[in-house]
Motif scaffolding. Sequence first.
Motif, PDB file in Angstrom:
ATOM      1  N   UNK A  75     -10.278 -37.415  75.337  1.00 30.06           N
ATOM      2  CA  UNK A  75      -8.716 -37.186  75.239  1.00 30.06           C
ATOM      3  C   UNK A  75      -8.455 -35.995  74.604  1.00 30.06           C
ATOM      4  N   UNK A  76      -9.178 -35.797  72.961  1.00 28.76           N
ATOM      5  CA  UNK A  76      -8.871 -34.781  72.201  1.00 28.76           C
ATOM      6  C   UNK A  76      -9.089 -33.474  72.863  1.00 28.76           C
ATOM      7  N   UNK A  77     -10.066 -33.708  73.697  1.00 30.11           N
ATOM      8  CA  UNK A  77     -10.551 -32.316  74.431  1.00 30.11           C
ATOM      9  C   UNK A  77      -9.682 -31.951  75.575  1.00 30.11           C
ATOM     10  N   UNK A  78      -8.796 -32.581  76.020  1.00 32.63           N
ATOM     11  CA  UNK A  78      -7.972 -32.538  77.244  1.00 32.63           C
ATOM     12  C   UNK A  78      -7.561 -30.914  77.442  1.00 32.63           C
ATOM     13  N   UNK A  79      -6.811 -30.609  76.375  1.00 29.62           N
ATOM     14  CA  UNK A  79      -6.260 -29.014  76.269  1.00 29.62           C
ATOM     15  C   UNK A  79      -7.351 -27.886  76.652  1.00 29.62           C
ATOM     16  N   UNK A  80      -8.636 -28.353  75.993  1.00 28.45           N
ATOM     17  CA  UNK A  80      -9.816 -27.301  76.257  1.00 28.45           C
ATOM     18  C   UNK A  80     -10.217 -27.673  77.775  1.00 28.45           C
ATOM     19  N   UNK A  81     -10.423 -28.886  78.130  1.00 28.38           N
ATOM     20  CA  UNK A  81     -10.574 -28.911  79.753  1.00 28.38           C
ATOM     21  C   UNK A  81      -9.810 -28.436  80.472  1.00 28.38           C
ATOM     22  N   UNK A  82      -8.657 -28.463  80.221  1.00 28.13           N
ATOM     23  CA  UNK A  82      -7.554 -28.197  81.312  1.00 28.13           C
ATOM     24  C   UNK A  82      -7.803 -26.607  81.272  1.00 28.13           C
ATOM     25  N   UNK A  83      -7.775 -26.003  80.176  1.00 30.28           N
ATOM     26  CA  UNK A  83      -7.758 -24.364  80.109  1.00 30.28           C
ATOM     27  C   UNK A  83      -9.093 -24.079  80.841  1.00 30.28           C
ATOM     28  N   UNK A  84     -10.181 -24.803  80.737  1.00 32.16           N
ATOM     29  CA  UNK A  84     -11.488 -24.300  81.494  1.00 32.16           C
ATOM     30  C   UNK A  84     -11.313 -24.609  82.763  1.00 32.16           C
ATOM     31  N   UNK A  85     -10.913 -25.632  83.189  1.00 31.06           N
ATOM     32  CA  UNK A  85     -10.501 -25.969  84.697  1.00 31.06           C
ATOM     33  C   UNK A  85      -9.479 -24.691  85.450  1.00 31.06           C
ATOM     34  N   UNK A  86      -8.423 -24.235  84.475  1.00 32.75           N
ATOM     35  CA  UNK A  86      -7.465 -23.315  85.048  1.00 32.75           C
ATOM     36  C   UNK A  86      -8.279 -22.076  85.055  1.00 32.75           C
ATOM     37  N   UNK A  87      -9.122 -21.700  84.250  1.00 29.50           N
ATOM     38  CA  UNK A  87      -9.748 -20.283  84.154  1.00 29.50           C
ATOM     39  C   UNK A  87     -10.662 -20.387  85.320  1.00 29.50           C
ATOM     40  N   UNK A  88     -11.466 -21.489  85.742  1.00 26.73           N
ATOM     41  CA  UNK A  88     -12.474 -21.581  86.659  1.00 26.73           C
ATOM     42  C   UNK A  88     -11.725 -21.636  88.134  1.00 26.73           C
ATOM     43  N   UNK A  89     -10.589 -22.227  88.039  1.00 21.74           N
ATOM     44  CA  UNK A  89      -9.869 -22.053  89.301  1.00 21.74           C
ATOM     45  C   UNK A  89      -9.164 -20.709  89.463  1.00 21.74           C
ATOM     46  N   UNK A  90      -8.540 -20.188  88.423  1.00 26.18           N
ATOM     47  CA  UNK A  90      -7.976 -18.792  88.479  1.00 26.18           C
ATOM     48  C   UNK A  90      -9.025 -17.849  88.929  1.00 26.18           C
ATOM     49  N   UNK A  91     -10.448 -17.862  88.934  1.00 24.56           N
ATOM     50  CA  UNK A  91     -11.284 -16.925  89.432  1.00 24.56           C
ATOM     51  C   UNK A  91     -11.490 -16.984  90.807  1.00 24.56           C
ATOM     52  N   UNK A  92     -10.941 -18.029  91.318  1.00 22.57           N
ATOM     53  CA  UNK A  92     -11.022 -18.519  92.843  1.00 22.57           C
ATOM     54  C   UNK A  92      -9.654 -18.215  93.477  1.00 22.57           C
ATOM     55  N   UNK A  93      -8.651 -18.618  92.966  1.00 22.15           N
ATOM     56  CA  UNK A  93      -7.242 -18.649  93.646  1.00 22.15           C
ATOM     57  C   UNK A  93      -6.373 -17.638  92.802  1.00 22.15           C
ATOM     58  N   UNK A  94      -5.506 -16.992  93.635  1.00 17.88           N
ATOM     59  CA  UNK A  94      -4.664 -16.094  92.851  1.00 17.88           C
ATOM     60  C   UNK A  94      -3.727 -16.818  92.076  1.00 17.88           C
TER      61      UNK A  94
END
Length: 157
Positions: A75-94
């Motif tokens: 849970x303390x890492x959720x902001x970092x995990x969500x940012x990583x998920x976003x960055x990965x997804x952003x590399x695939x989706x506009x």
Amino acid sequence: MIGITLKQRIRKSWQKLSHLDARPDQIATGFSIGIFASFLPLNPSPIIVATVVAWLLQRNVIAAVAGATTAILYTPLLPLIWLAEYQLGKSILPVQHPLALNYARLWDVFQQGWDVYAAMFVGSIIIATPVTLLTYVIVKRLAQRWARQSNVPQLSG
């Protein structure tokens, strides 16, 4: 002692898993479903998603709930995990809306736009897949050990 520590909570969960009346692959699959669901940016709860998916796939629902509740460990890492998920997804989706690390609440992410959420969702699948597979292997081995230990005749003395 009124409160229960995180270590005690984990130990109690593992003890419950070790006593489930299910095959090792069912326990491992159920637990892995819970882990996978815990990475998805879902509300109200990954526990609900894990329960439904495990039930639909006829896997161990209790193990799925246990897997989903282990999300408390990161849970303390959720902001970092969500940012990583976003960055990965952003590399695939506009994506047209930026996401900053300070969005620790999922509701705030929804308000950024569906493109941000879609990127997070795709990224979460990419991150969750190897973690889920590794979890399956580890929990299956543990469940096999538990099964062997429970089949060993106890010596009375």
